[in-house]
Design an enzyme around this catalytic site. Structure first.
Site, PDB file in Angstrom:
ATOM      1  N   ASN A 163     134.871 -17.355 -24.882  1.00  0.00           N
ATOM      2  CA  ASN A 163     134.047 -16.855 -23.784  1.00  0.00           C
ATOM      3  C   ASN A 163     132.579 -16.961 -24.176  1.00  0.00           C
ATOM      4  O   ASN A 163     132.145 -18.062 -24.533  1.00  0.00           O
ATOM      5  CB  ASN A 163     134.515 -15.506 -23.215  1.00  0.00           C
ATOM      6  N   ASP A 164     131.805 -15.914 -24.102  1.00  0.00           N
ATOM      7  CA  ASP A 164     130.338 -16.016 -24.169  1.00  0.00           C
ATOM      8  C   ASP A 164     129.786 -16.883 -25.308  1.00  0.00           C
ATOM      9  O   ASP A 164     130.230 -16.747 -26.452  1.00  0.00           O
ATOM     10  CB  ASP A 164     129.715 -14.634 -24.400  1.00  0.00           C
ATOM     11  N   ARG A 208     126.265  -2.861 -25.827  1.00  0.00           N
ATOM     12  CA  ARG A 208     126.622  -4.102 -26.534  1.00  0.00           C
ATOM     13  C   ARG A 208     125.721  -5.295 -26.223  1.00  0.00           C
ATOM     14  O   ARG A 208     124.885  -5.259 -25.352  1.00  0.00           O
ATOM     15  CB  ARG A 208     128.071  -4.473 -26.237  1.00  0.00           C
ATOM     16  N   ASP A 209     125.984  -6.360 -26.972  1.00  0.00           N
ATOM     17  CA  ASP A 209     125.412  -7.702 -26.772  1.00  0.00           C
ATOM     18  C   ASP A 209     123.922  -7.782 -27.111  1.00  0.00           C
ATOM     19  O   ASP A 209     123.096  -8.157 -26.256  1.00  0.00           O
ATOM     20  CB  ASP A 209     125.663  -8.191 -25.330  1.00  0.00           C
ATOM     21  N   GLN A 262     132.162 -16.373 -28.491  1.00  0.00           N
ATOM     22  CA  GLN A 262     133.295 -15.452 -28.502  1.00  0.00           C
ATOM     23  C   GLN A 262     134.575 -16.286 -28.568  1.00  0.00           C
ATOM     24  O   GLN A 262     134.779 -17.188 -27.749  1.00  0.00           O
ATOM     25  CB  GLN A 262     133.284 -14.583 -27.239  1.00  0.00           C
ATOM     26  N   PHE A 298     131.959  -8.754 -31.110  1.00  0.00           N
ATOM     27  CA  PHE A 298     131.535  -9.023 -29.738  1.00  0.00           C
ATOM     28  C   PHE A 298     130.201  -9.782 -29.739  1.00  0.00           C
ATOM     29  O   PHE A 298     129.631 -10.084 -30.772  1.00  0.00           O
ATOM     30  CB  PHE A 298     131.434  -7.712 -28.950  1.00  0.00           C
ATOM     31  N   SER A 299     129.697 -10.013 -28.530  1.00  0.00           N
ATOM     32  CA  SER A 299     128.572 -10.941 -28.362  1.00  0.00           C
ATOM     33  C   SER A 299     127.275 -10.488 -29.017  1.00  0.00           C
ATOM     34  O   SER A 299     127.057  -9.296 -29.239  1.00  0.00           O
ATOM     35  CB  SER A 299     128.326 -11.163 -26.873  1.00  0.00           C
ATOM     36  N   TRP A 332     142.250 -14.061 -24.310  1.00  0.00           N
ATOM     37  CA  TRP A 332     141.247 -13.215 -24.972  1.00  0.00           C
ATOM     38  C   TRP A 332     141.919 -12.233 -25.934  1.00  0.00           C
ATOM     39  O   TRP A 332     142.836 -11.543 -25.565  1.00  0.00           O
ATOM     40  CB  TRP A 332     140.465 -12.450 -23.900  1.00  0.00           C
ATOM     41  N   GLU A 366     126.051  -6.236 -19.219  1.00  0.00           N
ATOM     42  CA  GLU A 366     126.414  -7.142 -20.314  1.00  0.00           C
ATOM     43  C   GLU A 366     125.351  -8.242 -20.573  1.00  0.00           C
ATOM     44  O   GLU A 366     124.576  -8.607 -19.706  1.00  0.00           O
ATOM     45  CB  GLU A 366     127.764  -7.826 -20.073  1.00  0.00           C
TER      46      GLU A 366
HETATM   47  C1  FRU Z   1     130.969 -10.643 -21.638  1.00  0.00           C
HETATM   48  C2  FRU Z   1     131.585  -9.722 -22.674  1.00  0.00           C
HETATM   49  C3  FRU Z   1     130.518  -9.083 -23.538  1.00  0.00           C
HETATM   50  C4  FRU Z   1     131.282  -8.771 -24.790  1.00  0.00           C
HETATM   51  C5  FRU Z   1     132.210  -9.938 -24.904  1.00  0.00           C
HETATM   52  C6  FRU Z   1     133.540  -9.626 -25.494  1.00  0.00           C
HETATM   53  O1  FRU Z   1     131.826 -11.651 -21.240  1.00  0.00           O
HETATM   54  O2  FRU Z   1     132.386  -8.734 -22.044  1.00  0.00           O
HETATM   55  O3  FRU Z   1     129.900  -7.970 -22.957  1.00  0.00           O
HETATM   56  O4  FRU Z   1     130.465  -8.649 -25.899  1.00  0.00           O
HETATM   57  O5  FRU Z   1     132.385 -10.445 -23.594  1.00  0.00           O
HETATM   58  O6  FRU Z   1     134.290 -10.791 -25.682  1.00  0.00           O
END
Ligand code: FRU
Length: 549
Positions: free
Chosen positions: A130-131, A256-257, A147, A187-188, A155, A301
């Site tokens: 993902n991200d 987060r992130d 990710q 996580f991100s 996931w 996010e």
């Molecule tokens: C966005 C998210 C982020 C998080 C990550 C987890 O897609 O939900 O906020 O860090 O993916 O995989």
């Protein structure tokens, strides 16, 4: 009823097994690069643990196949060469004996040639993405961390995967950069180069690449730091992690992130962090101690915050703040607080999510380059999702004010060669001309069409609406869009079709969107303009090259 089997195999590969149906372990002396692991989506997830001399090295959830695997995943174990890994599994362990080590991943020979492998977009060899994370340019390499679940096409087990490119187009996937640890899954986040050694991680003249990520655990999300002294290949986690723990402050686990950058005028670091209902700004002198400064509500996010010249004028700049969804605000930033000067605006929609921009792009280049996650399923593949084309972000003055534009970076041009161009066609002629391209697995098409008798028109591929423009409601595929000049009745689209995805850039990047490419059904129509009496003023077809060897 535990049946214990002990065996030692030769060929340099020593395997000691104690296998029962539930919970068991094997030991393998590592002599090769990869451990190949058989997967079945029909199995429940169990926890697999790698242990060396009694110390846990990796632990992750995996659906270990008991019978014939649906696909294989792998774990890069080159760091453990010469050591004996004890692999234990708390689920149905029948599949443990199928695990094998090799210098090739299972299926290596067909890698990147699989039926539904995107041909000009980054995808991972195996597993889920993902991200994009930690996007950074350093010493000739664009890094793409992301990710990643290395062990399944869904996931789980969030880790930072890692790929590098010299041109933002051709990618080489490297070993996983950050594995989950006792603080949580990875996580991100983002990455910077600490040229002035503010954190003290540098080694002599080698500046540290410093990554910021969220560790997600059952209780909370906390912000952590890791650094690399070898261009992102290996990482050391800061021993005093976490550096921010703000669950109580926000009465929320959604913190987060972290996106970090150097704020030159104030000579300090800035972190934009999503907390509960928006983006917070923190500042730091040393990347370890962070002070809360301000908060802007209305984002969810994956924050980003950056300065851009307006119409290319470096003396006239604005700041852009966005979140994961493709909405943004334009405003000003004084190093501690972002002050919005617009409401929420929209520059992109569709499968894109959680886009991030590159840090450390040389001033001589000066571009703001972005990569977004493409939420695009890869049917039947041992990998899932993808990254969308890297794009350059710019601010342009329009009749409605300053707006964010988004177009593929110039490096992508090398992939596309114009093979045909026509002007002044009626839609039936255009549809005839496009017939020979209907079976293309990848292609780029540019077109400008003009409406006259109708209020809607568009462009299909086997019945799938690539463009559905409604001039009366001012929508494209259901999303509000008003061209700069409404009187022109025209729309220009640059369309990138890969095996499983379609990306569309409207009117020079004023708006963009992306979608999954639907499998061909019985519809024989192929590429097809529709709409009463429309003029196809321009139509260009480009062949597309694969980025994979
Ligand atoms: C966005 C998210 C982020 C998080 C990550 C987890 O897609 O939900 O906020 O860090 O993916 O995989």
């Amino acid at each position: 009823m535990k049946s214990i089997l002990k065996a030692i195999l030769t060929t340099g590969l020593m395997l000691y097994c104690s296998i029962s149906i539930f919970a068991a372990d094997i030991s393998i002396k590592i002599t090769k690069k990869y451990l190949n692991l058989p997967i079945s989506q029909r199995q429940d997830r169990g926890i697999m643990t790698f242990e060396i001399a009694g110390k846990q090295e990796r632990s992750f959830k995996i659906r270990l196949a008991t019978g014939e695997p649906e696909y294989w995943v792998f774990s890069d174990v080159s760091a453990y060469k010469g050591k004996t890994i004890k692999i234990s599994y708390d689920g149905d362990a029948t599949g443990l004996s199928k695990i094998y080590q090799d210098d090739k991943i299972a299926g290596q020979d067909s890698l990147y040639h699989e039926k539904n492998r995107p041909q000009f977009h980054f995808t991972t060899r195996r597993g889920w993405v993902n991200d994009p994370n930690g996007l950074i340019y350093y010493e000739g390499e664009y890094h793409l961390f992301y990710q990643h679940n290395p062990y399944e096409r869904e996931w789980e087990n969030m880790s930072w995967g890692h790929a590098v490119s010299k041109d933002l187009v051709h990618w080489e996937e490297l070993a996983v950069a950050l594995h989950p640890d006792k603080l949580g899954t990875m996580f991100s986040g983002s990455a910077v180069i600490d040229y002035d050694n503010t954190a003290g991680f540098n080694k002599g003249k080698i500046p540290a690449m410093v990554a910021f990520y969220t560790a997600d655990n059952a209780d909370r999300e906390i912000q952590c730091v890791a650094y690399s002294l070898d261009k992102g290949r290996t990482w050391t986690k800061y021993e005093k992690n976490p550096v921010i723990d703000s669950k109580e402050k926000w009465n929320s686990r959604d913190t987060r992130d972290p996106k970090v950058f150097w704020y030159k005028p104030g000579k300090h670091w800035v972190m934009a962090l999503n907390e509960r209902d928006g983006h917070s700004i923190y500042t730091s002198k040393n990347l370890k101690e962070w002070n809360f400064e301000s908060h802007v509500t209305g984002f969810w996010e994956c924050p980003d915050l950056f300065e851009l010249p307006v119409d290319g004028d470096k003396n006239k700049t604005k700041w852009v703040m966005y979140g994961a969804s493709g909405t943004y605000m334009i405003g000003s930033f004084d190093g501690k607080a972002f002050t919005p000067e617009t409401g929420k605006l929209l520059y992109t929609t569709g499968s894109i999510y959680a886009a991030q921009t590159y840090s450390n792009i040389p001033e001589s280049d000066g571009r703001r380059i972005q990569i977004g996650w493409g939420r695009v399923a890869q049917p039947g593949m041992a990998f899932n999702n993808m990254m969308l084309l890297p794009t350059e972000l710019k601010l342009h003055s329009t009749k409605n004010g300053i707006r964010l534009y988004n177009l593929p970076v110039s490096e992508t041009e090398q992939l596309f060669e114009r093979t045909n161009q026509w002007a002044g066609l009626k839609s039936d002629d255009a549809n005839q001309k496009l017939k020979e391209f209907n079976s293309a697995d990848k292609i780029r098409i540019k077109t400008t069409f003009k409406l006259s008798h109708a209020t809607s028109a568009g462009f299909n591929l086997f019945g799938q609406r690539i463009i559905d423009y409604d001039m009366n409601n001012n929508t494209i595929n259901g999303v509000f869009y008003s061209p700069a000049d409404m009187t022109s009745m025209e729309l220009t689209a640059d369309i990138y079709v890969d095996r499983t995805s379609i990306e569309v850039f409207i009117d020079g990047g004023a708006y963009s969107y992306s979608m999954e490419r639907k499998p061909v059904d019985d519809n024989k129509e192929g590429f097809h303009f529709w709409g009463n009496n429309i003029d196809v003023k321009n139509l260009e077809v480009y062949s597309a090259k694969s980025i994979w060897k």
